[in-house]
Design a protein around this motif. Sequence first.
Motif, PDB file in Angstrom:
ATOM      1  N   GLN A 163       0.919  -1.061   0.263  1.00 40.51           N
ATOM      2  CA  GLN A 163       0.107  -0.733   0.271  1.00 40.51           C
ATOM      3  C   GLN A 163       1.071   1.368  -0.435  1.00 40.51           C
ATOM      4  O   GLN A 163       0.568   2.026  -0.805  1.00 40.51           O
ATOM      5  CB  GLN A 163      -0.932   0.282   1.300  1.00 40.51           C
ATOM      6  CG  GLN A 163      -1.469   1.565   1.324  1.00 40.51           C
ATOM      7  CD  GLN A 163      -2.569   1.339   2.505  1.00 40.51           C
ATOM      8  OE1 GLN A 163      -3.018   0.277   3.113  1.00 40.51           O
ATOM      9  NE2 GLN A 163      -3.370   2.375   2.643  1.00 40.51           N
ATOM     10  N   ASN A 192       0.409   4.640  -2.029  1.00 35.94           N
ATOM     11  CA  ASN A 192       0.529   5.512  -1.753  1.00 35.94           C
ATOM     12  C   ASN A 192       1.424   6.823  -2.431  1.00 35.94           C
ATOM     13  O   ASN A 192       1.053   8.018  -2.276  1.00 35.94           O
ATOM     14  CB  ASN A 192       0.247   5.496   0.281  1.00 35.94           C
ATOM     15  CG  ASN A 192      -0.744   4.947   0.859  1.00 35.94           C
ATOM     16  OD1 ASN A 192      -1.233   4.901   0.116  1.00 35.94           O
ATOM     17  ND2 ASN A 192      -0.429   4.673   2.044  1.00 35.94           N
ATOM     18  N   SER A 214      -4.949   9.316  -1.283  1.00 38.84           N
ATOM     19  CA  SER A 214      -4.945   7.637  -1.479  1.00 38.84           C
ATOM     20  C   SER A 214      -5.842   7.662   0.051  1.00 38.84           C
ATOM     21  O   SER A 214      -5.872   7.875   0.596  1.00 38.84           O
ATOM     22  CB  SER A 214      -3.184   7.358  -0.662  1.00 38.84           C
ATOM     23  OG  SER A 214      -3.776   5.866  -0.517  1.00 38.84           O
ATOM     24  N   LEU A 215      -6.853   6.757  -1.179  1.00 41.14           N
ATOM     25  CA  LEU A 215      -8.161   6.514   0.315  1.00 41.14           C
ATOM     26  C   LEU A 215      -8.023   5.265   0.844  1.00 41.14           C
ATOM     27  O   LEU A 215      -7.499   4.235  -0.630  1.00 41.14           O
ATOM     28  CB  LEU A 215      -9.839   7.601  -0.428  1.00 41.14           C
ATOM     29  CG  LEU A 215      -9.643   8.846  -1.023  1.00 41.14           C
ATOM     30  CD1 LEU A 215     -10.539   9.058  -1.725  1.00 41.14           C
ATOM     31  CD2 LEU A 215      -9.307   9.943   0.256  1.00 41.14           C
ATOM     32  N   ARG A 216      -8.606   4.806   1.677  1.00 40.22           N
ATOM     33  CA  ARG A 216      -9.192   3.392   2.136  1.00 40.22           C
ATOM     34  C   ARG A 216     -10.811   3.632   2.070  1.00 40.22           C
ATOM     35  O   ARG A 216     -10.965   4.105   3.079  1.00 40.22           O
ATOM     36  CB  ARG A 216      -7.721   2.899   3.241  1.00 40.22           C
ATOM     37  CG  ARG A 216      -6.887   2.985   3.066  1.00 40.22           C
ATOM     38  CD  ARG A 216      -6.973   1.525   2.281  1.00 40.22           C
ATOM     39  NE  ARG A 216      -6.793   0.250   2.772  1.00 40.22           N
ATOM     40  CZ  ARG A 216      -7.954  -0.884   2.621  1.00 40.22           C
ATOM     41  NH1 ARG A 216      -8.600  -0.806   1.851  1.00 40.22           N
ATOM     42  NH2 ARG A 216      -8.624  -1.508   3.149  1.00 40.22           N
ATOM     43  N   ASP A 217     -11.035   2.075   1.683  1.00 39.47           N
ATOM     44  CA  ASP A 217     -12.424   2.189   2.022  1.00 39.47           C
ATOM     45  C   ASP A 217     -12.271   0.445   2.125  1.00 39.47           C
ATOM     46  O   ASP A 217     -12.378  -0.342   0.932  1.00 39.47           O
ATOM     47  CB  ASP A 217     -13.704   2.174   0.603  1.00 39.47           C
ATOM     48  CG  ASP A 217     -15.061   2.367   0.564  1.00 39.47           C
ATOM     49  OD1 ASP A 217     -15.289   1.196   2.206  1.00 39.47           O
ATOM     50  OD2 ASP A 217     -15.243   2.608   0.352  1.00 39.47           O
ATOM     51  N   LYS A 250     -14.467  -2.341  -0.382  1.00 39.61           N
ATOM     52  CA  LYS A 250     -14.371  -2.389  -1.565  1.00 39.61           C
ATOM     53  C   LYS A 250     -13.096  -3.334  -1.898  1.00 39.61           C
ATOM     54  O   LYS A 250     -13.142  -3.442  -2.917  1.00 39.61           O
ATOM     55  CB  LYS A 250     -13.685  -1.234  -1.979  1.00 39.61           C
ATOM     56  CG  LYS A 250     -14.848   0.494  -2.365  1.00 39.61           C
ATOM     57  CD  LYS A 250     -13.999   1.323  -3.442  1.00 39.61           C
ATOM     58  CE  LYS A 250     -15.349   1.837  -3.965  1.00 39.61           C
ATOM     59  NZ  LYS A 250     -16.664   2.257  -2.819  1.00 39.61           N
ATOM     60  N   ASP A 251     -13.087  -3.939  -0.560  1.00 41.81           N
ATOM     61  CA  ASP A 251     -11.295  -4.539  -0.822  1.00 41.81           C
ATOM     62  C   ASP A 251     -11.978  -6.015  -1.566  1.00 41.81           C
ATOM     63  O   ASP A 251     -13.578  -6.178  -1.002  1.00 41.81           O
ATOM     64  CB  ASP A 251     -11.206  -4.999   0.721  1.00 41.81           C
ATOM     65  CG  ASP A 251     -10.220  -4.171   1.214  1.00 41.81           C
ATOM     66  OD1 ASP A 251      -9.512  -2.907   0.112  1.00 41.81           O
ATOM     67  OD2 ASP A 251      -9.823  -4.128   2.922  1.00 41.81           O
ATOM     68  N   LEU A 311      -6.843   0.013  -8.067  1.00 40.14           N
ATOM     69  CA  LEU A 311      -7.541   1.440  -7.542  1.00 40.14           C
ATOM     70  C   LEU A 311      -8.852   1.859  -8.787  1.00 40.14           C
ATOM     71  O   LEU A 311      -9.321   1.305  -9.283  1.00 40.14           O
ATOM     72  CB  LEU A 311      -6.737   2.851  -8.299  1.00 40.14           C
ATOM     73  CG  LEU A 311      -5.054   1.906  -7.805  1.00 40.14           C
ATOM     74  CD1 LEU A 311      -3.947   3.740  -8.531  1.00 40.14           C
ATOM     75  CD2 LEU A 311      -4.802   2.360  -6.209  1.00 40.14           C
ATOM     76  N   GLY A 359      -9.532  12.250  -4.417  1.00 42.04           N
ATOM     77  CA  GLY A 359      -8.809  11.027  -3.766  1.00 42.04           C
ATOM     78  C   GLY A 359      -9.016   9.643  -4.651  1.00 42.04           C
ATOM     79  O   GLY A 359     -10.316   9.535  -5.450  1.00 42.04           O
ATOM     80  N   VAL A 379      -9.621   5.891  -4.595  1.00 42.14           N
ATOM     81  CA  VAL A 379      -9.455   4.413  -3.131  1.00 42.14           C
ATOM     82  C   VAL A 379      -8.259   3.334  -3.465  1.00 42.14           C
ATOM     83  O   VAL A 379      -7.874   2.876  -4.642  1.00 42.14           O
ATOM     84  CB  VAL A 379     -11.159   3.934  -3.573  1.00 42.14           C
ATOM     85  CG1 VAL A 379     -11.455   3.332  -2.200  1.00 42.14           C
ATOM     86  CG2 VAL A 379     -11.435   4.907  -2.796  1.00 42.14           C
ATOM     87  N   VAL A 410      -7.846  -0.561  -3.528  1.00 39.86           N
ATOM     88  CA  VAL A 410      -8.499  -1.931  -3.162  1.00 39.86           C
ATOM     89  C   VAL A 410      -7.045  -2.778  -2.412  1.00 39.86           C
ATOM     90  O   VAL A 410      -6.360  -3.014  -3.622  1.00 39.86           O
ATOM     91  CB  VAL A 410      -9.347  -2.261  -4.094  1.00 39.86           C
ATOM     92  CG1 VAL A 410      -9.754  -3.255  -3.410  1.00 39.86           C
ATOM     93  CG2 VAL A 410     -10.139  -0.613  -4.301  1.00 39.86           C
TER      94      VAL A 410
END
Length: 301
Positions: A114, A118, A128-131, A134-135, A149, A162, A164, A166
């Motif tokens: 990751q 980033n 860089s966003l995380r959710d 969505k993984d 991404l 932003g 995400v 993944v």
Amino acid sequence: QQQRTKSRRAFYIWMAIIIVLAAAIATTAWWLGSGQWAQVPTVKGLPAAAAEQKLQDAHLQFTEKNVHSNDVPKGTVADVAPGEQQQVRRGSTVELSVSQGKPVVPTVPPGADQAVANKLLGDEGLQSLRDAGKDDFSDNIPAGKVLKLVPDAGTQVNVGSGVVVVLSKGPAPKKVPSVVGQTHDQAFQTLQQAGFEPVDGPGESSDTVDPGKVIRTNPPAGTQIAGGGNNQVTVIVSNAVVVPDLKGMSADDARNTLKALNLDIDVQGFFGGKNGKVFAQDPPPGTRVKTGTKITVQVFP
């Protein structure tokens, strides 16, 4: 006459000296005044080559850096430092910021850390966003590594947008399929196609499953196996024996037939005779029994 010529020559020499000194004084005054200064020209919005020429004409050096911009077309000057119309020393260096247009989501190799994603996003001026929602599962990318991404690589976005990151959750859990009633080879093929490793277990007798067919598996059908867990599934095949139809056989033939199937016999004859023909048996033909089971036959006479 000679004296007059010498005086005239001395006069010209002194005039030349005075002129040179005056020019030197004027040049020095100009340099100490406005001559050592230059003004940063107006270059914003110009193509980079045109801006470079204007700086050279203004007796200025320059460096360039690439920047992203939502509004300034690619290849055009977005900014200059020091700013336009600023007084700077001749020959000094100014910095041109040349637009690269809107940033593009970078390509991050699947399986990268990751931190790599980033950095690549930061280099493009993106967040860089995380959710975690969505993984996703992946059979090829280890858990915790970059899967993709969102939006996809190559997408043009606004500066500061932003993106995400993944991450992979590793292999998806798998459900053990039902192979009850299949032959040994069929069951192995079914399990292998589902991503499991079938192994042979000890045979068991069953009064509902034909010999050579699968009775059950361990773990049982329907069990969810965690991704990356133990994929081994033990296959239990029926070793039951189907009781043959003995009617009409002699007692000796019936005995030999059952012996070949690892079954015992109990001959019961009328009037004490045990060498007649079989007219009844228990269990009846087609019954599934364990090896070693005793089959009772009735013979006559």
